[in-house]
Design a protein around this motif. Structure first.
Motif, mmCIF file in Angstrom:
data_model
loop_
_atom_site.group_PDB
_atom_site.id
_atom_site.type_symbol
_atom_site.label_atom_id
_atom_site.label_comp_id
_atom_site.label_asym_id
_atom_site.label_seq_id
_atom_site.Cartn_x
_atom_site.Cartn_y
_atom_site.Cartn_z
ATOM 1 N N LEU A 1 7.229 -1.902 6.265
ATOM 2 C CA LEU A 1 5.893 -2.003 5.650
ATOM 3 C C LEU A 1 5.051 -3.038 6.396
ATOM 4 O O LEU A 1 3.861 -2.837 6.649
ATOM 5 N N TRP B 1 -3.276 0.106 -3.325
ATOM 6 C CA TRP B 1 -2.593 -1.180 -3.202
ATOM 7 C C TRP B 1 -2.022 -1.532 -4.567
ATOM 8 O O TRP B 1 -2.754 -1.629 -5.535
ATOM 9 N N SER C 1 1.189 -2.395 5.774
ATOM 10 C CA SER C 1 1.026 -1.906 4.406
ATOM 11 C C SER C 1 1.497 -2.919 3.377
ATOM 12 O O SER C 1 1.634 -2.594 2.197
ATOM 13 N N GLN D 1 7.658 8.112 1.446
ATOM 14 C CA GLN D 1 7.399 7.113 2.472
ATOM 15 C C GLN D 1 8.707 6.654 3.138
ATOM 16 O O GLN D 1 8.709 6.326 4.314
ATOM 17 N N SER E 1 3.716 -1.665 9.625
ATOM 18 C CA SER E 1 2.596 -0.725 9.499
ATOM 19 C C SER E 1 1.391 -1.381 8.812
ATOM 20 O O SER E 1 0.388 -0.722 8.547
ATOM 21 N N GLN F 1 0.852 -1.193 0.000
ATOM 22 C CA GLN F 1 0.000 0.000 0.000
ATOM 23 C C GLN F 1 0.889 1.246 0.000
ATOM 24 O O GLN F 1 1.818 1.364 0.809
ATOM 25 N N PRO G 1 -4.491 6.303 -0.774
ATOM 26 C CA PRO G 1 -3.719 5.056 -0.678
ATOM 27 C C PRO G 1 -4.077 4.115 -1.828
ATOM 28 O O PRO G 1 -5.252 3.967 -2.179
#
Lengths: 425, 266
Positions: free
Chosen positions: A175, A138, A180, A95, A178, A58, A136
């Motif tokens: 990642l 994916w 993600s 990020q 989090s 993500q 966001p």
């Protein structure tokens, strides 16, 4: 000594031992072949099922209006033309600000699939209201990240020995922390066409290509094969010519399939200039290959129709054609269909003749018709097996599973049809 | 061709033979199966062909509706007449010949279809019944005449192959009747049946004699004696003796006939 004692004693005799020995041999033979089959299917399944999963990442992507749609029309055509790759890269840099050096940035970009920008493009074009905000998305992880997540890349190896470096592993771990990064069912594998990127590659193009090829093959081989069989069995004189034809048909059934491929190349492509790499030509070549099988199966099922049925129809004054098509062919039909389906299943697994007529090309689009370039399942397996990327290994096994699945379905259909249509007399 | 046959039938006298064979010869490749046979078949009577195996009685029977045409090595010569018309004339339509001369086989061979379709198939291909009601009627009459109607009237849609052996054979007779033939050829119709089913068929044959000419090939001399009015005895491809059944069985002229019916040969 009682009667029963005599019986007991002779039970251990020589011929009794020979019988149990023979049974044991038979059981061993079956066990060996079954275990080979199990090992084969087991190893393919173990490797292949991984391809049904794909790692997604993500990412928060900023979609500034001035870059995507300076005129403010929100026209999907305009939105499609924007450069999402750049946006995606800057989103990644945002990020993970620790990627400063050129090399680090390069490794950072390699976290996600190079096809990710197209999926964002399509989502934005489908939903223009996304423009002008941070959303966001994916996106597919790159094949290397996918492999690392699946555990096929060992993180404890020397850094130079593995396809993901230490920095990338650190990013993946953050990642993970989090939430993600996650593994999802890989629908792309079943709905997409081929791709140079393993994470994007799908089987659909090959499945449709195979289906179209088999359709052409069936439409040509079944009527021709059945009519030839009916003529040879019911109408032609059973003389020397008939026997000569029969011997030749049996020989043709044993001709290596690549020969039919060469024939297709020399005649269909070079003389008749039919379109190369297409299901049309592939189907014609496979039809040539399947014809002998269908003719042989149809003839034997015609021969299995009891002569008394023919006599009954003749006795009522039915003509030869009426007798054949009202009584004999319907009775032979289950056998003919079974033979044809088995022939088609054979054709489905055939690779060599398709290589000859150019169905081995790299084709991304799912074919929309029999005259469009396409590839077929076994050829797709061959292509993927030939690719060096680790990600294609599991795709190869998964494609084999799909092919085996279709073969099982076709053979079950043959059994079902035979049970269903069979008429007992 | 059909009309000319019909005309011949209309003008025929009861006494004139419906089937006439003169110098009939049949060869299978080089082997002669029928040697110089002369025979007249009377209408509305049962004629039995008897004789030991391989004597040519089935072969001769199959000449009448040209079932031998299917065998490529079979060659027929001589004159075979049906109501005064040459059966082997090149102009003859085999289809309508077989409609006139039906056949019942040794083993009951119903089509693997419903009882109704078994009967309806013949009339359908000959275009005898166009409306559906008419077909219904033909099926009912045929089954009634074959003595099967009461047994199957509630299950006409069930497969004919599900009936018992005797019922199947009566179904085959009904199927032959359905196309309204003049002659019914029966090739050992009871050899695959038990005695009770055989008795039923024999009674049926006796009843059918009123409307049809029947030729029956049989291995059972008792059966020939029971059902037929005329008997022909064949031996090694020759017609040895032909006469009324009573005469053949009580006072045969030829020694071979006597040996056969008393069980010394065959």
């Amino acid at each position: 000594m009682t009667e029963s004692a005599i019986i007991l004693k002779s039970a251990g005799s020589k011929r009794h031992r020979a019988e149990s020995r023979f049974r044991a041999y038979g059981l061993i033979a079956i066990a060996i072949s079954l275990s080979f089959l199990l090992i084969m299917i087991g190893s393919i399944t173990m490797r292949g099922t991984a391809a049904f999963k794909q790692t997604f990442v993500q990412i928060e992507v900023n979609l500034p209006t001035e870059k995507l749609d300076p005129e403010g029309t929100r026209d999907p055509e305009v939105l499609r033309k924007a450069r999402y790759g750049k946006l995606l890269k800057s989103a990644l840099r945002e990020q993970f600000p620790d990627a400063k050096k050129r090399a680090d940035k390069k490794s950072l970009y390699k976290l996600i699939s190079s096809t990710a920008e197209y999926s964002i493009r399509d989502q934005v074009a489908a939903n223009p209201s996304l423009v002008g905000g941070i959303h966001p998305f994916w996106v597919r992880a790159s094949s290397d990240v996918d492999q690392y997540m699946k555990g096929t890349i060992d993180g404890s190896l020397e850094e130079s020995q593995r396809r993901v470096n230490d920095k990338q592993i650190a990013w993946i771990e953050s990642l993970k922390a989090s939430g993600s990064i996650e593994s999802r069912f890989n629908t792309q594998f079943f709905t997409g066409g081929d791709s140079r990127e393993p994470e994007q590659a799908g089987i659909m193009g090959a499945v449709v290509g195979s289906a179209l090829t088999l359709l052409i093959c069936f439409l040509l081989a079944f009527p021709i094969g059945v009519l030839a069989a009916v003529y040879l069995e019911e109408f032609s004189a059973k003389g020397r010519i008939n026997r000569f034809i029969e011997v030749n048909i049996n020989n043709l059934a044993a001709v290596p399939s690549i020969v039919y491929g060469l024939l297709g190349l020399a005649i269909l492509l070079n003389v008749f200039n039919l379109p190369r790499s297409t299901p049309l030509v592939g189907g014609m070549v496979l039809a040539l290959m399947t014809l002998p099988t269908i003719i042989i199966a149809s003839r034997s099922s015609l021969r299995a129709v009891p002569p008394s049925i023919r006599e009954a129809a003749f006795g009522l004054g039915a003509s030869k054609v009426q007798t054949t098509f009202h009584h004999v062919v319907p009775l032979a039909m289950p056998g003919m269909l079974t033979g044809s389906i088995i022939g088609m299943a054979q054709a489905l697994g055939e690779t060599a003749p398709l290589l000859m007529i150019g169905m081995v090309a790299f084709i991304v689009d799912v074919p929309g018709g029999v005259t469009e370039a396409a590839t077929a399942l076994p050829v797709q397996i061959f292509l993927w097996a030939d690719s060096p990327e680790r990600g294609f290994m599991e795709k190869t096994s998964a494609a084999i599973l799909v092919l085996l699945g279709f073969l099982v379905i076709m053979n079950l259909a043959a059994v079902y049809l035979r049970r269903r249509l069979e008429i007992r007399w | 061709m059909v009309e000319s046959l019909a005309m011949n039938e209309a003008s025929e006298q009861p006494a004139t033979p419906i089937l006439k064979v003169r110098n009939g010869q049949v060869f299978y490749a080089e082997k002669q199966a029928i040697i110089d046979v002369n025979v007249d078949i009377q209408p509305n009577a049962v004629t039995a062909f008897i004789g030991p195996s391989g004597c040519g009685k089935s072969t001769l029977l199959r000449c009448f509706n040209r079932m031998n045409d299917v065998i490529p090595i079979c060659r027929v010569s001589g004159s075979f007449e049906f109501s005064g018309q040459d059966i082997y004339d090149s102009e003859v339509d085999v289809v309508s010949l077989r409609q006139r001369i039906g056949m019942v086989f040794q083993k009951p061979n119903p089509f693997p279809k419903s009882i109704f379709d078994n009967i309806a198939y013949g009339p359908k291909i000959h275009g005898l019944a166009s409306p559906k009601a008419e077909m219904q009627e033909i099926v009912e009459t045929s089954l009634t005449r074959a003595g099967l109607w009461e047994e199957v009237k509630n299950r006409l849609d069930q497969p004919g192959t599900g009936l018992s052996g005797g019922q199947q054979q009566r179904l085959c007779i009904a199927r032959a009747i359905a196309v309204q033939p003049k002659v019914i050829l029966m090739d050992e119709p009871c050899s695959a049946l038990d005695p009770i089913a055989t008795a039923t068929i024999e009674t049926l044959i006796d009843e059918l004699r009123e409307s049809y000419t029947i030729i029956i090939v049989t291995h059972s001399m008792q059966q020939a004696a029971r059902v037929s009015q005329k008997t022909a005895f064949f031996h090694l491809g020759e017609l040895v003796e032909f006469g009324s059944t009573e005469q053949i069985f009580s006072s045969p002229v030829d020694e071979r006939t006597q040996n056969y019916i008393t069980g010394r040969i065959g």
